[in-house]
Design an enzyme around this catalytic site. Sequence first.
Site, PDB file in Angstrom:
ATOM      1  N   ASP A   1       0.822  -1.217   0.000  1.00 35.61           N
ATOM      2  CA  ASP A   1       0.000   0.000   0.000  1.00 35.61           C
ATOM      3  C   ASP A   1       0.849   1.258   0.000  1.00 35.61           C
ATOM      4  O   ASP A   1       1.847   1.341   0.722  1.00 35.61           O
ATOM      5  CB  ASP A   1      -0.851   0.028   1.286  1.00 35.61           C
ATOM      6  CG  ASP A   1      -2.324  -0.186   1.019  1.00 35.61           C
ATOM      7  OD1 ASP A   1      -2.757  -0.096  -0.143  1.00 35.61           O
ATOM      8  OD2 ASP A   1      -3.037  -0.454   2.005  1.00 35.61           O
TER       9      ASP A   1
ATOM     10  N   GLU B   1     -14.026  -2.074  -1.501  1.00 34.37           N
ATOM     11  CA  GLU B   1     -14.232  -2.182  -0.046  1.00 34.37           C
ATOM     12  C   GLU B   1     -15.543  -1.517   0.348  1.00 34.37           C
ATOM     13  O   GLU B   1     -15.849  -0.389  -0.098  1.00 34.37           O
ATOM     14  CB  GLU B   1     -13.059  -1.528   0.698  1.00 34.37           C
ATOM     15  CG  GLU B   1     -13.259  -1.572   2.219  1.00 34.37           C
ATOM     16  CD  GLU B   1     -12.006  -1.264   3.029  1.00 34.37           C
ATOM     17  OE1 GLU B   1     -10.938  -1.048   2.436  1.00 34.37           O
ATOM     18  OE2 GLU B   1     -12.128  -1.261   4.272  1.00 34.37           O
TER      19      GLU B   1
HETATM   20  O1  KIV Z   1      -4.878  -1.553   4.266  1.00 36.51           O
HETATM   21  C1  KIV Z   1      -5.427  -2.632   4.014  1.00 36.51           C
HETATM   22  O2  KIV Z   1      -5.249  -3.632   4.727  1.00 36.51           O
HETATM   23  C2  KIV Z   1      -6.292  -2.711   2.857  1.00 36.51           C
HETATM   24  C3  KIV Z   1      -7.107  -3.944   2.672  1.00 36.51           C
HETATM   25  C4  KIV Z   1      -8.027  -4.200   3.772  1.00 36.51           C
HETATM   26  C5  KIV Z   1      -7.779  -3.970   1.356  1.00 36.51           C
HETATM   27  O3  KIV Z   1      -6.321  -1.803   2.085  1.00 36.51           O
END
Ligand code: KIV
Length: 269
Positions: A87, A186
């Site tokens: 991310d 989500e």
């Molecule tokens: O930050 C995270 O864990 C996520 C997932 C839940 C999709 O973006």
Amino acid sequence: MTAPRRMTVPEFRARKGHGPPLAVLTAYDAPSAAAAEEGGVDALLVGDSVGNVLLGQPTTLTVTLDDMIHHARAVGRARTSALFVVDMPWMTYHLGPEDALRNAARVVRETGADAVKLEGGAKRVPAIRAILDAEIPVMGHVGLTPQSVLRMGGYRVQGKDTDAARIVLDDARAIAEAGVFAIVLEGVPAELAAEITRAVPVPTIGIGAGGACDGQVLVFHDLLGMTSAPAPRFVRRYADIRTIQVEAIRRYCDDVRERRFPSDRETYR
Ligand code: KIV
């Protein structure tokens, strides 16, 4: 010994409409990544949920790029076969395409990630394009985007009425057109997730988005019951590790206090 085959971005993308749904799980450290792989996940996601789940932060807004790189490097050391996605935290792709690319390149160079994930729809297309231009695959994320918690006024299901649903659908279409290889959906109604899944040519990975998506993702600690927080409706707990942890620690404390630990067997002579 030959190294296990790793899932690649093209292979992951090619699962749209083919084979069983994709199983994705978050991971934040080497042991959890190794367990997730042994359990057979298709992809490991180092989510910025590390802020809430591991770092005791109330939202993901305080997670930094250095935090992500620190945790992703641990996951990268353990990863053998699953696709490895990291991310991009808040404010690492909002200041312009060049800044987004510089930060995405840091993630790939310093962690060995196969791809980065970022939140948002049409507004994020210039950042997505810049990252893709440098040959870094991007996973998208629309619907309930936790980095938008202040604007949303909490973690609320998105796309519940026709106008709101249209915005989420348009956002998914915009980032698919920009070239993301998969989209996390989500916190959206199942009917909307099904419609988006039909509308985009890349796999949709649902979390709180019903069963029609091309795959599912859960947070590691939610799946295993490693948290005392109440589980959101979309979580299925496959274990209750926290109860086991607390009980084991209690027994350890009792044994220390009663001088039952260490025993002779646990002592060097
Ligand atoms: O930050 C995270 O864990 C996520 C997932 C839940 C999709 O973006």
